[in-house]
Write a protein that holds these residues in place. Structure first.
Motif, PDB file in Angstrom:
ATOM      1  N   SER A  72      74.905 -88.868 -19.590  1.00 12.32           N
ATOM      2  CA  SER A  72      74.201 -87.748 -19.893  1.00 12.32           C
ATOM      3  C   SER A  72      74.723 -87.044 -21.077  1.00 12.32           C
ATOM      4  O   SER A  72      75.279 -87.735 -22.145  1.00 12.32           O
ATOM      5  CB  SER A  72      74.550 -86.477 -19.108  1.00 12.32           C
ATOM      6  OG  SER A  72      73.451 -85.591 -18.787  1.00 12.32           O
ATOM      7  N   GLY A  73      74.473 -85.747 -21.720  1.00 10.81           N
ATOM      8  CA  GLY A  73      74.935 -85.500 -22.870  1.00 10.81           C
ATOM      9  C   GLY A  73      76.687 -85.493 -23.105  1.00 10.81           C
ATOM     10  O   GLY A  73      76.988 -85.890 -24.128  1.00 10.81           O
ATOM     11  N   THR A  74      77.338 -85.196 -22.214  1.00  6.76           N
ATOM     12  CA  THR A  74      78.706 -85.121 -22.395  1.00  6.76           C
ATOM     13  C   THR A  74      79.050 -86.548 -22.695  1.00  6.76           C
ATOM     14  O   THR A  74      80.042 -86.913 -23.625  1.00  6.76           O
ATOM     15  CB  THR A  74      79.238 -84.644 -20.781  1.00  6.76           C
ATOM     16  OG1 THR A  74      78.915 -83.382 -20.551  1.00  6.76           O
ATOM     17  CG2 THR A  74      80.958 -84.747 -21.045  1.00  6.76           C
ATOM     18  N   TRP A 115      79.731 -74.683 -27.034  1.00 12.53           N
ATOM     19  CA  TRP A 115      79.986 -75.258 -25.517  1.00 12.53           C
ATOM     20  C   TRP A 115      81.465 -75.515 -25.407  1.00 12.53           C
ATOM     21  O   TRP A 115      82.015 -76.271 -26.099  1.00 12.53           O
ATOM     22  CB  TRP A 115      79.012 -76.383 -25.167  1.00 12.53           C
ATOM     23  CG  TRP A 115      79.132 -76.965 -24.008  1.00 12.53           C
ATOM     24  CD1 TRP A 115      78.890 -76.219 -22.785  1.00 12.53           C
ATOM     25  CD2 TRP A 115      79.318 -78.157 -23.555  1.00 12.53           C
ATOM     26  NE1 TRP A 115      78.999 -77.036 -21.755  1.00 12.53           N
ATOM     27  CE2 TRP A 115      79.210 -78.422 -22.205  1.00 12.53           C
ATOM     28  CE3 TRP A 115      79.295 -79.497 -24.327  1.00 12.53           C
ATOM     29  CZ2 TRP A 115      79.064 -79.458 -21.524  1.00 12.53           C
ATOM     30  CZ3 TRP A 115      79.511 -80.586 -23.759  1.00 12.53           C
ATOM     31  CH2 TRP A 115      79.542 -80.717 -22.333  1.00 12.53           C
ATOM     32  N   ASN A 135      74.369 -73.118 -27.390  1.00 17.71           N
ATOM     33  CA  ASN A 135      75.125 -72.642 -26.198  1.00 17.71           C
ATOM     34  C   ASN A 135      76.680 -72.375 -26.595  1.00 17.71           C
ATOM     35  O   ASN A 135      77.099 -73.089 -27.052  1.00 17.71           O
ATOM     36  CB  ASN A 135      75.206 -73.688 -25.256  1.00 17.71           C
ATOM     37  CG  ASN A 135      76.111 -73.543 -23.922  1.00 17.71           C
ATOM     38  OD1 ASN A 135      76.501 -72.405 -23.683  1.00 17.71           O
ATOM     39  ND2 ASN A 135      76.190 -74.482 -23.099  1.00 17.71           N
ATOM     40  N   ASP A 189      73.830 -82.055 -31.195  1.00 19.79           N
ATOM     41  CA  ASP A 189      74.055 -82.147 -29.858  1.00 19.79           C
ATOM     42  C   ASP A 189      72.868 -81.347 -29.246  1.00 19.79           C
ATOM     43  O   ASP A 189      72.445 -80.434 -29.584  1.00 19.79           O
ATOM     44  CB  ASP A 189      75.121 -81.359 -29.445  1.00 19.79           C
ATOM     45  CG  ASP A 189      75.376 -81.305 -27.888  1.00 19.79           C
ATOM     46  OD1 ASP A 189      74.411 -81.955 -27.359  1.00 19.79           O
ATOM     47  OD2 ASP A 189      76.265 -80.441 -27.416  1.00 19.79           O
ATOM     48  N   ALA A 209      70.683 -80.897 -26.202  1.00 16.28           N
ATOM     49  CA  ALA A 209      70.834 -80.536 -24.519  1.00 16.28           C
ATOM     50  C   ALA A 209      69.828 -79.914 -24.259  1.00 16.28           C
ATOM     51  O   ALA A 209      69.710 -79.858 -22.913  1.00 16.28           O
ATOM     52  CB  ALA A 209      72.297 -79.993 -24.204  1.00 16.28           C
ATOM     53  N   TYR A 210      68.850 -79.315 -25.168  1.00 18.79           N
ATOM     54  CA  TYR A 210      67.739 -78.615 -24.728  1.00 18.79           C
ATOM     55  C   TYR A 210      66.636 -78.709 -25.120  1.00 18.79           C
ATOM     56  O   TYR A 210      65.770 -77.870 -25.212  1.00 18.79           O
ATOM     57  CB  TYR A 210      68.329 -76.902 -24.799  1.00 18.79           C
ATOM     58  CG  TYR A 210      69.504 -76.646 -23.895  1.00 18.79           C
ATOM     59  CD1 TYR A 210      69.523 -76.154 -22.746  1.00 18.79           C
ATOM     60  CD2 TYR A 210      70.862 -76.778 -24.753  1.00 18.79           C
ATOM     61  CE1 TYR A 210      70.910 -75.923 -22.104  1.00 18.79           C
ATOM     62  CE2 TYR A 210      72.101 -76.362 -24.080  1.00 18.79           C
ATOM     63  CZ  TYR A 210      72.013 -76.024 -22.735  1.00 18.79           C
ATOM     64  OH  TYR A 210      73.058 -75.691 -22.071  1.00 18.79           O
ATOM     65  N   SER A 266      70.483 -85.243 -24.003  1.00 22.16           N
ATOM     66  CA  SER A 266      70.724 -84.972 -22.524  1.00 22.16           C
ATOM     67  C   SER A 266      69.524 -84.755 -21.750  1.00 22.16           C
ATOM     68  O   SER A 266      68.445 -83.930 -22.276  1.00 22.16           O
ATOM     69  CB  SER A 266      71.776 -83.915 -22.047  1.00 22.16           C
ATOM     70  OG  SER A 266      71.338 -83.419 -20.672  1.00 22.16           O
ATOM     71  N   LYS A 310      68.918 -80.969 -18.371  1.00 21.76           N
ATOM     72  CA  LYS A 310      68.080 -79.435 -18.322  1.00 21.76           C
ATOM     73  C   LYS A 310      66.465 -79.848 -18.448  1.00 21.76           C
ATOM     74  O   LYS A 310      65.720 -79.198 -17.702  1.00 21.76           O
ATOM     75  CB  LYS A 310      68.378 -78.493 -19.392  1.00 21.76           C
ATOM     76  CG  LYS A 310      69.776 -78.766 -20.021  1.00 21.76           C
ATOM     77  CD  LYS A 310      70.967 -77.783 -18.885  1.00 21.76           C
ATOM     78  CE  LYS A 310      72.305 -78.154 -19.475  1.00 21.76           C
ATOM     79  NZ  LYS A 310      73.429 -77.154 -18.896  1.00 21.76           N
ATOM     80  N   ARG A 359      73.053 -87.984 -14.787  1.00 16.48           N
ATOM     81  CA  ARG A 359      73.607 -88.344 -15.598  1.00 16.48           C
ATOM     82  C   ARG A 359      72.790 -89.266 -16.690  1.00 16.48           C
ATOM     83  O   ARG A 359      73.407 -90.428 -17.125  1.00 16.48           O
ATOM     84  CB  ARG A 359      74.981 -88.856 -15.396  1.00 16.48           C
ATOM     85  CG  ARG A 359      75.696 -88.229 -14.381  1.00 16.48           C
ATOM     86  CD  ARG A 359      75.932 -86.761 -14.682  1.00 16.48           C
ATOM     87  NE  ARG A 359      76.844 -86.347 -15.612  1.00 16.48           N
ATOM     88  CZ  ARG A 359      76.621 -85.306 -16.573  1.00 16.48           C
ATOM     89  NH1 ARG A 359      75.700 -84.638 -16.292  1.00 16.48           N
ATOM     90  NH2 ARG A 359      77.432 -84.928 -17.477  1.00 16.48           N
TER      91      ARG A 359
END
Ligand SMILES: Cc1ncc(COP(=O)(O)O)c(C=O)c1O
Length: 436
Positions: A130-132, A161, A214, A242, A244-245, A277, A280, A288
């Motif tokens: 996933s993003g992390t 974040w 975020n 990044d 993530a959205y 990611s 979401k 993940r």
């Protein structure tokens, strides 16, 4: 002292009984300190422990339906059903870099399918947890492979974040902040942002949220993105997006990729790093599914970069999990599922926008002091309210509303039914300062 025993086994059994009965005295981990709960994930624990029927969870950034339930996208369910029925599917290990089809579709989703960097084979992509996981693999790669003599430093927005600083710090990068949020306007401090970025040393890594920042929900305008690109090029910084959205901010996958595409298409050709990611935008939180792409100057460099990314991954987790990536690949590749996904994505984004309208209307109706229009202007999953820690604590203690103590609320956790209750609670803590 141990009592006399006939055999070594009996002696061990007595010792084990003594350790169990005698508490932790001899424990190897006796000195270990209790770690504080995670400031974001810990909100879920406090919500679960709360027995009040009015309780509301606005902490973790996960989409909820109008009924407050988790949502599995129909496109995802259908992709899963097709995978389960596919006789050719198996559970073999994936390659270290992950599912090739997923990697290809992920970078196309971000950059656009016909992008020159993709056509030229200049993008090295690996599947990530996933993003992390993408951020962590990217950070480890940078810490090891930035040019010799260049500072290992990354600039992140203030605030950002909660995990960014730890991820880069653990990877061995020095973390510095650039100004981002203007507490007075609850908007972007663009002048402060440019001043801090402009003062970064050449070669520094610049972490940028691709869209739906975020925790603030505040993004640069298209013109400000153009200025940021010029500044990045002038100062020779390395952008690390990044994302993530994507699709979650506006409801449109292409519109939310505008910043990434602007930078990736800059004359140069621009080099950059991108963490994606699918938590979401495809609702694949626990699967993940994510990707890390490094846009390079040439195909040759991209090949070498990919080989080194694999060396980062192999000793960490060997190879990534298959299921989430297989779902995402199918949803992206199948025209019917892809159309369904886009429809559902727009539905989620629109419900969040409707919650912004509803909350704003309720706040205005209560004639709160100050300007609350930022609730409408901020975008994406969160609203950054500017409430103090004392006010946030009062929201949880008195109103059973669970949120992070920086005043961030997940708009996705609200419903038409809960908006008036939240507005009532905010009005109360604003009036009392959180002291009552
Ligand atoms: C800005 C940002 N980056 C990355 C992530 C990582 O999410 P995940 O690892 O679940 O994909 C999140 C999750 O909330 C986020 O908000």
């Amino acid at each position: 002292m141990l009592p006399e025993c006939d055999s070594p086994n009996a002696r061990l059994a007595v010792l084990a009984r003594q350790l169990c009965a005698g508490g932790t005295d001899g424990s190897t981990w006796e000195h270990v300190q209790q770690a504080p709960p995670d400031p974001i994930i810990g909100v879920n624990d406090s919500y679960r422990a709360d027995t009040d029927p009015r309780k509301l969870n606005l902490g973790v950034g996960a989409y909820r339906t109008e009924e407050g339930k988790p949502y599995v996208l129909r496109a995802v369910r259908e992709a899963e059903a097709a995978l389960a029925a596919d006789p050719a599917a198996n559970k073999e290990y994936l390659p270290i870099a992950g599912l090739p089809e997923f990697n290809r579709l992920s970078r196309e989703l971000a950059l656009g399918p016909g992008h020159a960097a993709i056509r030229d084979g200049r993008v090295a992509t690996v599947q990530a947890l996933s993003g992390t996981g993408a951020l962590r693999v990217g950070a480890e790669f940078l810490a090891q492979h930035l040019p010799p003599g260049q500072p290992r430093v990354v600039y992140v927005p203030n605030p950002t974040w909660g995990n960014h600083k730890t991820i880069f710090g653990k990877a061995g990068m020095q973390v510095r902040e650039y100004r981002y949020f203007d507490a007075k306007t609850r908007g972007l401090d663009f002048a402060g942002m440019c001043a801090d970025i402009g003062a970064a040393p050449p070669g520094a890594v610049l972490l940028l949220h691709a869209c739906a920042h975020n925790p603030t929900g505040v993004d640069p305008s298209p013109d400000q993105w153009r200025q940021l690109l010029a500044l990045t090029q002038e100062k020779r910084l390395l952008p690390f997006f990044d994302s993530a959205y994507q699709g979650f901010a506006s409801g449109d996958l292409d519109a939310d990729a505008a910043s990434v595409r602007l930078f990736a298409s800059a004359p140069g050709p621009q080099e950059m790093v991108l963490a994606q990611s699918f938590a979401k935008n495809m609702g694949l939180y626990g699967e993940r599914a994510g990707a890390l792409s490094v846009v390079c100057r040439s195909k040759d460099v991209a090949g070498r970069v990919e080989s080194q990314l694999k060396l980062v991954i192999r000793p960490m987790y060997s190879n990534p999990p298959m299921h989430g990536a297989a779902i995402a690949a199918r949803v992206m590749a199948d025209p019917r599922l892809n159309a369904l996904w886009k429809e559902e994505l727009a539905g989620m984004a629109n419900r969040i926008k409707a919650m912004r309208q509803a909350l704003y209307g309720q706040l205005v109706a209560r004639q709160l002091p100050g300007d609350w229009s930022f609730v409408l202007k901020q975008i994406g999953m969160f609203s950054y309210t500017g409430l103090s820690k004392a006010q946030c604590e009062a929201l949880t203690r008195k109103w059973h509303i669970h949120l992070t103590m920086d005043g961030r609320i997940s708009m996705a956790g609200l419903s038409a039914a809960s908006c008036p209750y939240l507005a009532e609670a905010i009005a109360d803590v604003v009036a009392t300062g959180g002291s009552a």
